[in-house]
Write a protein that holds these residues in place. Structure first.
Motif, PDB file in Angstrom:
ATOM      1  N   MET A 210      -6.515 -10.502   2.648  1.00 48.79           N
ATOM      2  CA  MET A 210      -5.395 -10.326   1.719  1.00 48.79           C
ATOM      3  C   MET A 210      -4.504 -11.571   1.720  1.00 48.79           C
ATOM      4  O   MET A 210      -4.034 -12.019   0.663  1.00 48.79           O
ATOM      5  CB  MET A 210      -4.581  -9.089   2.100  1.00 48.79           C
ATOM      6  N   LYS A 211      -4.288 -12.144   2.902  1.00 52.47           N
ATOM      7  CA  LYS A 211      -3.512 -13.383   2.977  1.00 52.47           C
ATOM      8  C   LYS A 211      -4.246 -14.522   2.270  1.00 52.47           C
ATOM      9  O   LYS A 211      -3.630 -15.344   1.577  1.00 52.47           O
ATOM     10  CB  LYS A 211      -3.267 -13.763   4.441  1.00 52.47           C
ATOM     11  N   GLU A 212      -5.561 -14.570   2.468  1.00 53.25           N
ATOM     12  CA  GLU A 212      -6.355 -15.595   1.783  1.00 53.25           C
ATOM     13  C   GLU A 212      -6.214 -15.473   0.264  1.00 53.25           C
ATOM     14  O   GLU A 212      -6.005 -16.466  -0.439  1.00 53.25           O
ATOM     15  CB  GLU A 212      -7.831 -15.480   2.171  1.00 53.25           C
ATOM     16  N   ALA A 213      -6.334 -14.242  -0.235  1.00 52.63           N
ATOM     17  CA  ALA A 213      -6.253 -14.012  -1.677  1.00 52.63           C
ATOM     18  C   ALA A 213      -4.891 -14.445  -2.220  1.00 52.63           C
ATOM     19  O   ALA A 213      -4.802 -15.092  -3.283  1.00 52.63           O
ATOM     20  CB  ALA A 213      -6.507 -12.542  -1.985  1.00 52.63           C
ATOM     21  N   THR A 214      -3.821 -14.117  -1.506  1.00 55.52           N
ATOM     22  CA  THR A 214      -2.475 -14.506  -1.943  1.00 55.52           C
ATOM     23  C   THR A 214      -2.346 -16.024  -1.999  1.00 55.52           C
ATOM     24  O   THR A 214      -1.791 -16.583  -2.963  1.00 55.52           O
ATOM     25  CB  THR A 214      -1.418 -13.925  -0.978  1.00 55.52           C
ATOM     26  N   ILE A 226      -9.940 -13.366  -6.457  1.00 49.57           N
ATOM     27  CA  ILE A 226     -10.699 -12.171  -6.850  1.00 49.57           C
ATOM     28  C   ILE A 226     -11.825 -11.914  -5.846  1.00 49.57           C
ATOM     29  O   ILE A 226     -12.076 -10.770  -5.443  1.00 49.57           O
ATOM     30  CB  ILE A 226     -11.261 -12.331  -8.281  1.00 49.57           C
ATOM     31  N   ALA A 227     -12.489 -12.982  -5.413  1.00 47.99           N
ATOM     32  CA  ALA A 227     -13.586 -12.844  -4.446  1.00 47.99           C
ATOM     33  C   ALA A 227     -13.074 -12.283  -3.117  1.00 47.99           C
ATOM     34  O   ALA A 227     -13.730 -11.442  -2.480  1.00 47.99           O
ATOM     35  CB  ALA A 227     -14.265 -14.196  -4.223  1.00 47.99           C
ATOM     36  N   ALA A 228     -11.901 -12.731  -2.701  1.00 50.16           N
ATOM     37  CA  ALA A 228     -11.328 -12.226  -1.444  1.00 50.16           C
ATOM     38  C   ALA A 228     -10.949 -10.753  -1.572  1.00 50.16           C
ATOM     39  O   ALA A 228     -11.209  -9.955  -0.663  1.00 50.16           O
ATOM     40  CB  ALA A 228     -10.111 -13.067  -1.062  1.00 50.16           C
ATOM     41  N   TYR A 229     -10.321 -10.388  -2.700  1.00 48.11           N
ATOM     42  CA  TYR A 229      -9.980  -8.970  -2.922  1.00 48.11           C
ATOM     43  C   TYR A 229     -11.244  -8.117  -2.959  1.00 48.11           C
ATOM     44  O   TYR A 229     -11.282  -7.007  -2.410  1.00 48.11           O
ATOM     45  CB  TYR A 229      -9.214  -8.805  -4.236  1.00 48.11           C
ATOM     46  N   ALA A 239     -10.421   0.569   4.795  1.00 48.30           N
ATOM     47  CA  ALA A 239      -9.234  -0.137   5.283  1.00 48.30           C
ATOM     48  C   ALA A 239      -7.993   0.267   4.487  1.00 48.30           C
ATOM     49  O   ALA A 239      -8.069   0.607   3.297  1.00 48.30           O
ATOM     50  CB  ALA A 239      -9.442  -1.647   5.189  1.00 48.30           C
ATOM     51  N   ALA A 240      -6.844   0.207   5.127  1.00 48.35           N
ATOM     52  CA  ALA A 240      -5.579   0.554   4.464  1.00 48.35           C
ATOM     53  C   ALA A 240      -5.253  -0.403   3.334  1.00 48.35           C
ATOM     54  O   ALA A 240      -4.495  -0.069   2.410  1.00 48.35           O
ATOM     55  CB  ALA A 240      -4.454   0.543   5.497  1.00 48.35           C
ATOM     56  N   GLU A 241      -5.836  -1.613   3.378  1.00 48.07           N
ATOM     57  CA  GLU A 241      -5.519  -2.637   2.369  1.00 48.07           C
ATOM     58  C   GLU A 241      -6.272  -2.464   1.050  1.00 48.07           C
ATOM     59  O   GLU A 241      -5.999  -3.174   0.073  1.00 48.07           O
ATOM     60  CB  GLU A 241      -5.851  -4.037   2.933  1.00 48.07           C
ATOM     61  N   VAL A 242      -7.203  -1.524   0.987  1.00 47.22           N
ATOM     62  CA  VAL A 242      -8.066  -1.399  -0.194  1.00 47.22           C
ATOM     63  C   VAL A 242      -7.265  -1.085  -1.457  1.00 47.22           C
ATOM     64  O   VAL A 242      -7.511  -1.667  -2.531  1.00 47.22           O
ATOM     65  CB  VAL A 242      -9.164  -0.332   0.038  1.00 47.22           C
ATOM     66  N   THR A 243      -6.300  -0.178  -1.384  1.00 50.01           N
ATOM     67  CA  THR A 243      -5.508   0.197  -2.569  1.00 50.01           C
ATOM     68  C   THR A 243      -4.803  -1.021  -3.153  1.00 50.01           C
ATOM     69  O   THR A 243      -4.845  -1.254  -4.370  1.00 50.01           O
ATOM     70  CB  THR A 243      -4.477   1.284  -2.201  1.00 50.01           C
ATOM     71  N   GLU A 244      -4.131  -1.796  -2.283  1.00 48.24           N
ATOM     72  CA  GLU A 244      -3.449  -3.008  -2.759  1.00 48.24           C
ATOM     73  C   GLU A 244      -4.456  -4.020  -3.290  1.00 48.24           C
ATOM     74  O   GLU A 244      -4.188  -4.702  -4.277  1.00 48.24           O
ATOM     75  CB  GLU A 244      -2.639  -3.636  -1.624  1.00 48.24           C
ATOM     76  N   ALA A 245      -5.604  -4.130  -2.622  1.00 44.53           N
ATOM     77  CA  ALA A 245      -6.617  -5.093  -3.053  1.00 44.53           C
ATOM     78  C   ALA A 245      -7.085  -4.799  -4.473  1.00 44.53           C
ATOM     79  O   ALA A 245      -7.247  -5.718  -5.288  1.00 44.53           O
ATOM     80  CB  ALA A 245      -7.802  -5.064  -2.092  1.00 44.53           C
ATOM     81  N   LYS A 246      -7.260  -3.515  -4.798  1.00 46.30           N
ATOM     82  CA  LYS A 246      -7.676  -3.147  -6.163  1.00 46.30           C
ATOM     83  C   LYS A 246      -6.600  -3.494  -7.179  1.00 46.30           C
ATOM     84  O   LYS A 246      -6.875  -4.021  -8.260  1.00 46.30           O
ATOM     85  CB  LYS A 246      -7.998  -1.655  -6.224  1.00 46.30           C
ATOM     86  N   GLU A 247      -5.356  -3.213  -6.827  1.00 46.54           N
ATOM     87  CA  GLU A 247      -4.226  -3.492  -7.729  1.00 46.54           C
ATOM     88  C   GLU A 247      -4.078  -4.997  -7.950  1.00 46.54           C
ATOM     89  O   GLU A 247      -3.953  -5.463  -9.092  1.00 46.54           O
ATOM     90  CB  GLU A 247      -2.949  -2.917  -7.114  1.00 46.54           C
ATOM     91  N   TYR A 248      -4.106  -5.766  -6.855  1.00 50.10           N
ATOM     92  CA  TYR A 248      -3.911  -7.218  -6.968  1.00 50.10           C
ATOM     93  C   TYR A 248      -5.115  -7.904  -7.614  1.00 50.10           C
ATOM     94  O   TYR A 248      -4.977  -8.935  -8.273  1.00 50.10           O
ATOM     95  CB  TYR A 248      -3.633  -7.820  -5.596  1.00 50.10           C
ATOM     96  N   LYS A 249      -6.292  -7.322  -7.435  1.00 47.49           N
ATOM     97  CA  LYS A 249      -7.480  -7.887  -8.080  1.00 47.49           C
ATOM     98  C   LYS A 249      -7.347  -7.792  -9.603  1.00 47.49           C
ATOM     99  O   LYS A 249      -7.652  -8.756 -10.328  1.00 47.49           O
ATOM    100  CB  LYS A 249      -8.742  -7.143  -7.621  1.00 47.49           C
ATOM    101  N   ALA A 250      -6.867  -6.658 -10.089  1.00 48.39           N
ATOM    102  CA  ALA A 250      -6.666  -6.488 -11.547  1.00 48.39           C
ATOM    103  C   ALA A 250      -5.658  -7.513 -12.066  1.00 48.39           C
ATOM    104  O   ALA A 250      -5.849  -8.094 -13.135  1.00 48.39           O
ATOM    105  CB  ALA A 250      -6.200  -5.063 -11.836  1.00 48.39           C
ATOM    106  N   ARG A 251      -4.598  -7.750 -11.273  1.00 51.22           N
ATOM    107  CA  ARG A 251      -3.610  -8.755 -11.677  1.00 51.22           C
ATOM    108  C   ARG A 251      -4.224 -10.155 -11.714  1.00 51.22           C
ATOM    109  O   ARG A 251      -4.002 -10.915 -12.662  1.00 51.22           O
ATOM    110  CB  ARG A 251      -2.440  -8.730 -10.710  1.00 51.22           C
ATOM    111  N   ALA A 252      -5.017 -10.487 -10.695  1.00 51.62           N
ATOM    112  CA  ALA A 252      -5.652 -11.808 -10.644  1.00 51.62           C
ATOM    113  C   ALA A 252      -6.642 -11.987 -11.795  1.00 51.62           C
ATOM    114  O   ALA A 252      -6.749 -13.078 -12.377  1.00 51.62           O
ATOM    115  CB  ALA A 252      -6.358 -11.989  -9.308  1.00 51.62           C
ATOM    116  N   GLU A 253      -7.349 -10.917 -12.156  1.00 52.39           N
ATOM    117  CA  GLU A 253      -8.272 -10.991 -13.286  1.00 52.39           C
ATOM    118  C   GLU A 253      -7.510 -11.239 -14.582  1.00 52.39           C
ATOM    119  O   GLU A 253      -7.975 -11.993 -15.455  1.00 52.39           O
ATOM    120  CB  GLU A 253      -9.094  -9.709 -13.381  1.00 52.39           C
ATOM    121  N   GLY A 254      -6.329 -10.645 -14.704  1.00 50.41           N
ATOM    122  CA  GLY A 254      -5.510 -10.888 -15.883  1.00 50.41           C
ATOM    123  C   GLY A 254      -5.050 -12.338 -15.944  1.00 50.41           C
ATOM    124  O   GLY A 254      -5.086 -12.975 -17.016  1.00 50.41           O
TER     125      GLY A 254
END
Length: 258
Positions: A210-214, A226-229, A239-254
């Motif tokens: 998640m830090k890498e993706a940010t 996107i690859a990191a998410y 993992a607890a981070e999956v929900t945020e990863a899905k949300e942030y991945k959609a933002r990064a794709e946008g």
């Protein structure tokens, strides 16, 4: 010089003897050619031994010198091993008080010492090459990071290495933090990636990813983010981070226009 009796046989006689002792009875005597002529020819063997003895006599001083170098190297290596062990013992004792200050968040005393006890900086320098000096680099790197001295933190942490995969991964992540504070997101992302993949595990790797993706988003490397998410979502589904990863991945794709 040692004497080996001369056989008294001519070259022709020796050739005849060689034809007689051929190991292949079906092979013509004229075609027999021994594979190891020194074993078949006592005179040639005598000559070779005489040459070897003469070489040893002429180069005695050189050979003795080489032998002395080998002996000194072995003795020196053993002495260094003993010295390094004693230095590590002293370093561990010096490190104790510095770490005590570090744990109490007295960062200046931890780094510089208290006038009576050495600080982490001195332990790292004076006991370089020992386990104590190596560990001092880690503590000094963390203390420098907390104090906002990011370049110093990088120097210390880069000099640290550990066989403990959790501690080494943590050191990589801290290097990422220091580079991010210096506005170097690409370098930070690379260190977070190293942390995530250093003996990857479900407990710490998702957070490092998640830090890498940010950091990759900050570097405008949206495909990398996107690859990191994606790795969090697919490799660490519980993992607890999956929900945020899905949300942030959609933002990064946008942001990437996908």
């Amino acid at each position: 010089m040692s004497k080996i009796p001369f056989t008294g046989k001519s070259q022709q006689a020796r050739q005849q003897q060689q034809r007689v002792v051929s190991s292949d009875p079906l092979q013509p005597a004229e075609a027999y050619n021994p594979e190891h002529p020194l074993l078949e020819d006592p005179d040639a063997l005598a000559l070779r031994l005489a040459e070897s003895e003469d070489f040893l006599r002429r180069n005695k001083n050189v050979l003795l010198g080489l032998l002395a170098v080998v002996v000194l190297a072995v003795a020196g290596g053993f002495g260094y091993y003993l010295w390094r062990g004693s230095q590590d013992t002293k370093g561990q004792a010096a490190l104790f008080q510095a770490v005590d200050y570090w744990e109490a968040d007295s960062l200046n005393k931890a780094l510089k010492g208290d006038g009576r006890n050495l600080g982490l900086e001195k332990v790292a320098a004076e006991y370089s090459g020992t386990d104590a000096g190596n560990l001092a680099n880690f503590y000094a790197g963390v203390a420098s990071l907390k104090k906002g001295e990011y370049k110093k933190a990088i120097d210390y942490l880069e000099d640290f290495s550990s066989d403990d995969y959790l501690v080494q991964a943590r050191a990589y992540a801290l290097l990422g933090d220091a580079h991010l504070e210096l506005n170097q997101p690409k370098e930070a992302a690379d260190f977070y990636n190293k942390a995530a993949n250093h003996n990857a595990n479900e407990f710490f790797s998702p957070g490092y990813l998640m830090k890498e993706a940010t950091a990759r988003e900050l570097a405008k490397d949206y495909d990398g983010a996107i690859a990191a998410y994606d790795k969090v979502i697919t490799d660490y589904a519980t993992a607890a981070e999956v929900t945020e990863a899905k949300e942030y991945k959609a933002r990064a794709e946008g942001l990437a226009g996908k």
